[in-house]
Design a protein around this motif. Structure first.
Motif, PDB file in Angstrom:
ATOM      1  N   THR A 242      40.398  29.871  45.207  1.00 58.96           N
ATOM      2  CA  THR A 242      40.792  31.264  45.031  1.00 58.96           C
ATOM      3  C   THR A 242      41.395  31.512  43.653  1.00 58.96           C
ATOM      4  O   THR A 242      41.597  32.659  43.254  1.00 58.96           O
ATOM      5  CB  THR A 242      41.803  31.659  46.132  1.00 58.96           C
ATOM      6  OG1 THR A 242      41.301  31.249  47.393  1.00 58.96           O
ATOM      7  CG2 THR A 242      42.026  33.162  46.176  1.00 58.96           C
TER       8      THR A 242
ATOM      9  N   VAL B 134      46.410  36.971  42.747  1.00 60.39           N
ATOM     10  CA  VAL B 134      45.095  37.599  42.561  1.00 60.39           C
ATOM     11  C   VAL B 134      45.193  39.099  42.803  1.00 60.39           C
ATOM     12  O   VAL B 134      44.630  39.909  42.054  1.00 60.39           O
ATOM     13  CB  VAL B 134      44.054  36.966  43.511  1.00 60.39           C
ATOM     14  CG1 VAL B 134      42.756  37.752  43.492  1.00 60.39           C
ATOM     15  CG2 VAL B 134      43.800  35.508  43.134  1.00 60.39           C
TER      16      VAL B 134
ATOM     17  N   ASN C  71      44.646  41.965  39.844  1.00 60.50           N
ATOM     18  CA  ASN C  71      43.479  42.827  39.957  1.00 60.50           C
ATOM     19  C   ASN C  71      43.806  44.243  40.421  1.00 60.50           C
ATOM     20  O   ASN C  71      42.888  45.078  40.533  1.00 60.50           O
ATOM     21  CB  ASN C  71      42.458  42.213  40.917  1.00 60.50           C
ATOM     22  CG  ASN C  71      41.762  41.011  40.305  1.00 60.50           C
ATOM     23  OD1 ASN C  71      40.850  41.142  39.504  1.00 60.50           O
ATOM     24  ND2 ASN C  71      42.220  39.826  40.675  1.00 60.50           N
TER      25      ASN C  71
ATOM     26  N   GLY D   7      50.108  33.027  40.666  1.00 60.96           N
ATOM     27  CA  GLY D   7      48.990  32.225  41.147  1.00 60.96           C
ATOM     28  C   GLY D   7      49.109  30.775  40.737  1.00 60.96           C
ATOM     29  O   GLY D   7      48.791  29.862  41.519  1.00 60.96           O
TER      30      GLY D   7
ATOM     31  N   THR E 101      37.298  37.449  48.399  1.00 62.80           N
ATOM     32  CA  THR E 101      38.192  36.438  47.822  1.00 62.80           C
ATOM     33  C   THR E 101      39.368  36.146  48.746  1.00 62.80           C
ATOM     34  O   THR E 101      39.822  35.002  48.849  1.00 62.80           O
ATOM     35  CB  THR E 101      38.737  36.930  46.462  1.00 62.80           C
ATOM     36  OG1 THR E 101      37.650  37.162  45.582  1.00 62.80           O
ATOM     37  CG2 THR E 101      39.673  35.908  45.837  1.00 62.80           C
ATOM     38  N   TYR E 102      39.857  37.172  49.440  1.00 62.74           N
ATOM     39  CA  TYR E 102      41.030  37.010  50.294  1.00 62.74           C
ATOM     40  C   TYR E 102      40.667  36.428  51.664  1.00 62.74           C
ATOM     41  O   TYR E 102      41.537  35.919  52.373  1.00 62.74           O
ATOM     42  CB  TYR E 102      41.720  38.363  50.474  1.00 62.74           C
ATOM     43  CG  TYR E 102      42.122  39.011  49.180  1.00 62.74           C
ATOM     44  CD1 TYR E 102      43.291  38.640  48.531  1.00 62.74           C
ATOM     45  CD2 TYR E 102      41.322  39.974  48.587  1.00 62.74           C
ATOM     46  CE1 TYR E 102      43.656  39.225  47.329  1.00 62.74           C
ATOM     47  CE2 TYR E 102      41.675  40.570  47.384  1.00 62.74           C
ATOM     48  CZ  TYR E 102      42.839  40.187  46.760  1.00 62.74           C
ATOM     49  OH  TYR E 102      43.199  40.757  45.568  1.00 62.74           O
TER      50      TYR E 102
ATOM     51  N   PRO F 158      39.434  34.054  40.249  1.00 61.02           N
ATOM     52  CA  PRO F 158      39.658  35.342  39.568  1.00 61.02           C
ATOM     53  C   PRO F 158      40.700  35.263  38.454  1.00 61.02           C
ATOM     54  O   PRO F 158      40.575  35.940  37.434  1.00 61.02           O
ATOM     55  CB  PRO F 158      40.134  36.262  40.702  1.00 61.02           C
ATOM     56  CG  PRO F 158      39.617  35.638  41.949  1.00 61.02           C
ATOM     57  CD  PRO F 158      39.660  34.167  41.695  1.00 61.02           C
ATOM     58  N   LEU F 159      41.725  34.416  38.650  1.00 63.10           N
ATOM     59  CA  LEU F 159      42.758  34.279  37.629  1.00 63.10           C
ATOM     60  C   LEU F 159      42.210  33.510  36.425  1.00 63.10           C
ATOM     61  O   LEU F 159      42.504  33.857  35.273  1.00 63.10           O
ATOM     62  CB  LEU F 159      43.987  33.574  38.206  1.00 63.10           C
ATOM     63  CG  LEU F 159      44.646  34.276  39.399  1.00 63.10           C
ATOM     64  CD1 LEU F 159      45.871  33.496  39.863  1.00 63.10           C
ATOM     65  CD2 LEU F 159      45.033  35.704  39.036  1.00 63.10           C
TER      66      LEU F 159
END
Length: 298
Positions: free
Chosen positions: A105, A287, A291, A134, A254-255, A108-109
């Motif tokens: 996960t 995340v 975002n 994160g 993603t979650y 994204p970071l």
């Protein structure tokens, strides 16, 4: 595609749930594949099966690829699929599948960090706050132990390296080959790295000699499912959901992925510590913060 003000249809929600199940289960499939195969063999089977199964869908798309695209597509194939497949396989020899799903996960970071540092993408303080949170969650995950004390697991760095590869890949696609369609990019790039993976599997490893292993058929089925369904099939579903809704809705998978990965891992007998829970919450919070869109002034 629906407008940003329209609620996604029920079919989009169902497909999103299916996508989360497929990608969340991928880490457990890697675990089962390792019952009979070495990590390098597992990765080679995964890439070869995914690349060749997509070939019928992309044959006509080869004509849209111009000369300047080929080096970039090869890079995307290596950074976005080939190298991460090997990193995940080797990492899961020492890390539980559920924890791997949570560490993934961080993608994204990693994408945001690389976009800012290498591609001159603008950033906000809020995004860096999300990155810091994160990273704190990532540290908790790679140091979790049954005793509750910090016990660094270096194999977790392989997962982080894989998320960096994914982040670099996404930025390359966004900034360097945005003129090609998503299916063309993924299908062609996967096909370009599939033959080397197949050659390595059959001529660089004792794959054919392992057919007598009692776990061979089960492990091979798991890895083929990983490549064909978890990579190729998931791509088709992902593109379908994007067309039915928007990228913001689709990115919410993603979650869901780490939750599925953890639940399947625990069901398969893996340990789940408090640090895992805290780490997952921290990464997902990071995340979400990074975002979150800035509210427009009234």
């Amino acid at each position: 595609m629906t407008s940003s003000n329209d609620a996604p249809p029920l079919r989009a929600w169902l497909l999103l749930g299916l996508l989360a199940l497929i990608w969340g289960a991928s880490f457990l499939l890697i675990k089962k594949g390792l019952l009979a195969f070495r990590p390098d063999q597992l990765a080679a089977i995964r890439i070869a099966s995914a690349g060749f199964v997509l070939l019928p869908f992309i044959l006509r798309r080869f004509r849209t690829v111009q000369r300047q695209h080929w080096p970039k597509l090869i890079t995307v194939g290596m950074v976005g699929s080939f190298i991460p497949a090997f990193l995940f396989a080797f990492a899961q020899t020492q890390i539980a599948s559920g924890v791997t799903g949570v560490l993934n996960t961080f993608t994204p970071l990693a994408t945001l960090i690389i976009g800012v540092l290498l591609f001159k993408q603008t950033s906000r303080l809020q995004q860096w706050l999300g990155i810091v949170i994160g990273m704190a969650g990532t540290i908790l995950l790679v140091t979790a132990s049954a005793s509750g004390e910090l016990d660094f697991n270096a194999y977790g760095l392989l997962i982080i390296a894989a998320t960096v590869c994914y982040g670099l890949n996404l930025n390359l696609i966004k900034h360097k080959i945005s003129d090609l369609g998503a299916l063309t990019i993924t299908g062609v790039s996967l096909f370009l790295v599939a033959p080397p993976a197949a050659v390595y599997l059959f001529f660089g490893t004792p794959f054919l000699e392992q057919t007598g292993d009692p776990q061979f058929a089960f492990a091979l089925t798991a890895v083929l499912a990983l490549g064909i369904i978890g990579t190729a099939g998931a791509l088709i579903i992902f593109n379908t959901v994007v067309k039915m809704s928007d990228t913001t809705f689709t990115s919410s998978v993603t979650y869901l992925i780490p939750i599925v990965a953890l639940l399947l891992g625990v069901a398969d007998g893996e340990s789940f510590f408090l640090q895992h829970a805290l780490g997952m919450v921290a990464i997902l919070s990071g995340v979400w913060i990074a975002n979150r869109k800035r509210k427009s002034p009234a």
